[in-house]
Design a protein around this motif. Structure first.
Motif, short mmCIF file in Angstrom:
data_model
loop_
_atom_site.label_atom_id
_atom_site.label_comp_id
_atom_site.label_asym_id
_atom_site.label_seq_id
_atom_site.Cartn_x
_atom_site.Cartn_y
_atom_site.Cartn_z
N TYR A 156 0.82 -1.21 0.00
CA TYR A 156 0.00 0.00 0.00
C TYR A 156 0.85 1.27 0.00
CZ TYR A 156 -4.39 -2.50 0.52
OH TYR A 156 -5.50 -3.30 0.29
N LEU A 169 2.91 3.54 -2.07
CA LEU A 169 2.84 3.68 -3.52
C LEU A 169 4.05 4.34 -4.15
CD1 LEU A 169 -0.92 4.73 -3.92
CD2 LEU A 169 0.10 2.43 -3.86
N TYR A 229 -4.40 -3.17 -13.72
CA TYR A 229 -2.96 -3.01 -13.54
C TYR A 229 -2.42 -1.98 -14.53
CZ TYR A 229 2.04 -3.91 -13.48
OH TYR A 229 3.39 -3.77 -13.38
N ASN A 278 1.34 -0.01 -10.49
CA ASN A 278 0.24 0.05 -9.53
C ASN A 278 -0.90 -0.88 -9.96
OD1 ASN A 278 1.55 1.95 -8.01
ND2 ASN A 278 0.28 3.67 -8.63
N ASN A 279 -1.54 -1.51 -8.99
CA ASN A 279 -2.73 -2.31 -9.25
C ASN A 279 -3.88 -1.71 -8.47
OD1 ASN A 279 -3.62 -5.07 -10.52
ND2 ASN A 279 -4.62 -4.96 -8.53
N GLU A 280 -4.95 -1.39 -9.17
CA GLU A 280 -6.14 -0.81 -8.54
C GLU A 280 -7.18 -1.90 -8.36
OE1 GLU A 280 -9.64 1.98 -10.19
OE2 GLU A 280 -7.69 3.00 -10.05
N THR A 326 -12.08 1.56 -3.11
CA THR A 326 -11.00 1.44 -4.08
C THR A 326 -9.69 1.31 -3.32
OG1 THR A 326 -12.15 2.73 -5.77
CG2 THR A 326 -9.76 2.56 -5.97
N VAL A 385 -5.41 0.66 -3.84
CA VAL A 385 -4.31 0.69 -4.80
C VAL A 385 -3.06 0.13 -4.12
CG1 VAL A 385 -2.88 2.10 -6.32
CG2 VAL A 385 -5.27 2.72 -5.94
N HIS A 411 1.18 -1.14 -4.90
CA HIS A 411 2.32 -0.88 -5.78
C HIS A 411 3.31 -2.05 -5.73
CE1 HIS A 411 5.32 1.50 -7.92
NE2 HIS A 411 6.21 1.14 -7.02
#
Length: 250
Positions: free
Chosen positions: A115, A117, A173, A179-181, A201, A203, A205
């Protein structure tokens, strides 16, 4: 958007496939390998609902659990009271946390460190961790890998429907940022039989081992090891989760 609000209520139910016992057994083995004293003080960063923290406390360690989410900590505290365990939970940001006395060991599992980022976030966390540890203390944490985000989660959608709750989990992605949301829609059944919908949401990293090594060393840590998860092998190209062991230099 705030994370782990509605999801906190059903987190443990949907995470019942996570092998927490295996994770804790492996973590404790690493702690012993790197000379963390049994019964020493351990701080669990990003502790969530306390699944790892509780297992460490039951193994005899003196535990503090730190998390940013009040909702997750509320669940952790309920379980602590139920099991009558001597754990102190504290709502703090892992990038700027502080504890009264230096700890023997810091841990962070379940990809809480993902988390963070940016490189700045990572260094801030390492700086706070360095301050919180005794000399020669160790920081052990796991990370989901870029390979996992890119090739496993990618743009997949997951869903699960249970009697009292359900979720839809969409992944996006972004290769340029690593980053992956996660877009989560969560449905929780109330006492009247009606479902309340929560939307969150998240996100995360993906860091390379070189990025972790540079950031850790710049903050006064020695990198002891990188491991492919639940093994003592070096990470491979297809490792989905790795463990990192850092030691605070004297």
């Amino acid at each position: 958007m705030k994370s782990y609000t509605g999801f906190a209520e059903v987190y443990d139910a949907f995470m019942d496939n996570i092998p927490y016992d295996d994770w804790a057994k492996y973590l404790i083995a690493l702690m012993k390998l790197y000379r963390v004293p049994t019964g020493g003080q351990v701080v669990d960063l990003g502790c969530g609902t306390g699944n790892v923290t509780e297992r460490l406390a039951k193994a005899g360690y003196s535990c503090v659990g730190i998390d940013l989410s009040v909702d997750m900590l509320t669940m952790a505290e309920q379980k602590r009271l139920r099991d009558d365990l001597p754990i102190l939970y504290s709502q703090q940001d892992m990038r700027s946390f502080a504890i009264p006395e230096p700890a023997d060991c810091l841990v962070s599992l379940a990809d809480a460190m993902n988390y963070l980022l940016t490189d700045k976030d990572l260094k801030q966390t390492f700086t706070a961790a360095h301050e919180a540890l005794k000399d020669d203390g160790v920081f052990i944490f796991d990370l989901k890998t870029i390979h996992f985000f890119q090739d496993v989660l990618a743009d997949h959608v997951y869903a699960e429907n249970r009697e009292d709750s359900a979720y839809i989990w969409e992944n996006f992605y972004y290769d340029e940022t690593h980053n992956n949301e996660y877009d989560l829609s969560i449905f929780v059944k109330d006492m009247n039989g009606l479902f309340t919908r929560f939307e969150e949401t998240h996100v995360q990293h993906g860091f390379t081992t070189d990025e972790v090594k540079r950031a850790a060393e710049s903050c006064g840590f020695k990198v002891e090891a990188f491991y492919d998860a639940l093994t003592y092998d070096r990470p491979k190209k297809d490792s989905e989760r790795i463990y990192v062991v850092l030691r605070k230099k004297r």
